[in-house]
Design an enzyme around this catalytic site. Structure first.
Site, short mmCIF file in Angstrom:
data_model
loop_
_atom_site.label_atom_id
_atom_site.label_comp_id
_atom_site.label_asym_id
_atom_site.label_seq_id
_atom_site.Cartn_x
_atom_site.Cartn_y
_atom_site.Cartn_z
N LYS A 22 -34.09 -4.10 9.70
CA LYS A 22 -32.71 -3.91 9.21
C LYS A 22 -31.81 -5.03 9.76
CE LYS A 22 -29.92 -0.85 11.39
NZ LYS A 22 -28.66 -1.45 11.87
N ASN A 23 -31.92 -5.30 11.08
CA ASN A 23 -30.99 -6.23 11.73
C ASN A 23 -31.33 -7.69 11.50
OD1 ASN A 23 -29.57 -4.03 12.48
ND2 ASN A 23 -30.18 -4.06 14.63
N CYS A 117 -16.94 2.40 16.15
CA CYS A 117 -17.95 3.33 15.66
C CYS A 117 -18.28 4.23 16.84
CB CYS A 117 -19.18 2.59 15.16
SG CYS A 117 -20.22 2.00 16.47
N ARG A 122 -16.50 -2.00 19.54
CA ARG A 122 -17.18 -3.00 18.72
C ARG A 122 -16.21 -4.09 18.23
NH1 ARG A 122 -21.88 -0.51 16.82
NH2 ARG A 122 -22.73 -2.59 16.53
N ASP A 305 -31.00 -0.72 21.74
CA ASP A 305 -31.35 0.10 20.58
C ASP A 305 -32.57 0.98 20.83
OD1 ASP A 305 -30.42 -2.29 17.98
OD2 ASP A 305 -29.27 -0.99 19.32
N ARG A 397 -29.72 5.24 7.57
CA ARG A 397 -29.19 3.88 7.60
C ARG A 397 -30.24 2.90 8.12
NH1 ARG A 397 -23.37 3.41 10.23
NH2 ARG A 397 -23.96 1.29 9.73
#
Ligand code: EPZ
Length: 417
Positions: A22-23, A117, A122, A305, A397
């Protein structure tokens, strides 16, 4: 809203294929804004965040063609709307990655501030600082970043802290700037390297990606290219933790252990046997995990993460461990949910002391952010009885077809509307 119902106590056994990262996919999709030719991507994960990013750059004018198995063609030839509206940005902070490419290719950009978030404020001050150093005129008004620059000029930029998307934004902007840009204190994450490889294939001149000093020689234009998105190291680590917690034995394919040294070291310390092959990993869990303390930090250290996932496995380990979160100011929200499942966790500012218990017991819990929800899935897989996880849109997500992959590994899990 969807929920995930898990009946725990089943060891994960078997094989799962890891999806694209994803990243890496998110910044690479934004790289199409820099090019006047088609960018052909493969191994793009089917995730809600990727769908959001596609919608975001599609409404800017990028032509997008997709086929079912992770192939995506993005053609930035006609870029006519350099705007990232609040309605889209508020659901995905990574939208800020459009700012650098729009400025570099189009000369102007209007990008909504992401807002905070669950895991922290952030801010994007480093993104703005770096673009201003490259000559952009930027002001923040009405919740939007309004930026313009006839042509960006190369500059030497030292970011105040290591920032992954900050490094990516500035690197993309620098590819079309006049002269050389040096980014010092750059993020070294593998996803930064994957983006740099894609940009190089498009004609950019970049050296040092993967180190803390990246040099970019600006060029006049970038052309299309073919690029396979790298495997998702956090999805890989998440499934390894799920197998470790459930006394399982799994083979993960289409991934690379080289991206996860710090995580694999910790899983071995916890008593797992981990066998790394060129594009796959085999993990065999012990009957009871040993506690492992972790301290999150920028790559190549232990990734933030993976912090929530390790809190879940430490919850059922044989002893106490300390988890220290140094990147985000509020990334322990999974702790109170794990406590509802019977975990023994004490939070003290950025430290969590986790004392393993013999077993967790199923309950209804609520996901608060992407990796917190992964932590609750792991805990639900190991807890006795049923666990119902609410607000699993967070999961969707970042984890492609998670219940399908878990079911194939023997888990008793299903999505309930
Ligand atoms: C990226 O977020 C990842 N997201 C995050 O993954 C990941 O947790 C994070 O890097 C750290 O590895 C994507 O790549 C899309 P940062 P990013 O800028 O770039 C502060 C997930 O679960 N900071 O490296 O937003 C910031 O507040 C997500 O997949 C500033 O102060 O993170 C944080 O404390 C969650 N000003 C620290 O730096 C800035 O301008 C690191 O943030 C930028 C960052």
């Amino acid at each position: 809203m969807d929920k995930l119902l898990i009946r725990g106590g089943v060891p994960l056994v078997g094989e799962a294929a890891i999806s694209g990262a994803k990243n890496a996919a998110l910044p690479i999709i934004c790289a199409s804004l820099l090019s006047d030719g088609p960018l052909n991507l493969s191994n793009v994960p089917r995730l809600n965040d990727v769908a959001t990013m596609r919608r975001l750059i599609g409404q800017m004018g990028v032509a997008i063609a997709a086929d079912g198995d992770g192939a995506l063609t993005l053609d930035g030839r006609r870029l006519d709307n350099p705007v990232a509206p609040y309605e889209m940005v508020k659901t995905m902070r990574a939208s800020i990655l459009a700012l650098g490419p729009l400025l570099a290719r189009h000369g102007e950009a209007k990008v909504s501030l992401p807002g905070g978030c669950a895991i922290g404020a952030r801010p994007v001050d480093q993104h703005i600082k770096g673009l201003r150093a490259m000559g952009a005129e930027i002001r923040v008004e009405g919740g939007y970043v309004l930026a313009q620059a006839r042509r960006l000029k190369g500059a030497r930029i030292v970011t105040d802290m290591v920032t992954v998307t900050g490094t990516e934004n500035l690197m993309m902007a620098a590819t079309l700037a006049e002269g050389e840009t040096i980014i010092e204190n750059a993020a070294r994450e593998p996803e930064v390297v994957d983006l740099a490889n894609c940009l190089t294939a498009m004609g950019a001149r970049i050296s040092g990606a993967g180190s803390d000093r990246i040099s970019i020689q600006g060029v006049d234009r970038l052309h299309g290219a073919d690029h396979p998105v790298m495997p998702d190291r956090i999805e890989t680590g998440t499934y390894l933790c799920a197998a470790a917690a459930t006394r399982g034995e799994i083979l993960l394919t289409r991934t690379s252990a080289a991206l996860l040294d710090s995580v694999i070291d910790k899983l071995r310390e916890a008593g797992c046997v981990v066998d790394c092959r060129s594009d796959s990993i085999v993990l065999k869990a012990p009957r009871r995990l040993k506690p492992v303390s972790v301290r999150t930090a920028p790559y190549p250290a232990f990734p933030t993460d993976m912090q929530a996932q390790f809190m879940a496995i430490d919850s059922v380990a044989d002893g106490a461990a300390v988890i220290r979160e140094t990147i985000f100011e509020n990334r322990f929200m999974h702790a109170v949910e794990l406590i509802r499942l019977g975990a023994n966790i004490r939070i003290d500012a950025s430290n969590a002391v986790v004392t393993g218990v013999p077993a967790l017991d199923g309950a209804t819990v609520m996901a608060t952010d992407l990796r917190a929800s992964a932590s609750l899935v792991i805990a639900g897989l190991v807890a006795r009885g049923e666990t119902l996880i609410e607000r699993i849109y967070h999961l969707d997500r970042g984890y492609e077809r998670i219940e399908e992959k878990l079911t194939r590994l023997g888990a008793d899990v299903r999505r309930v509307r």
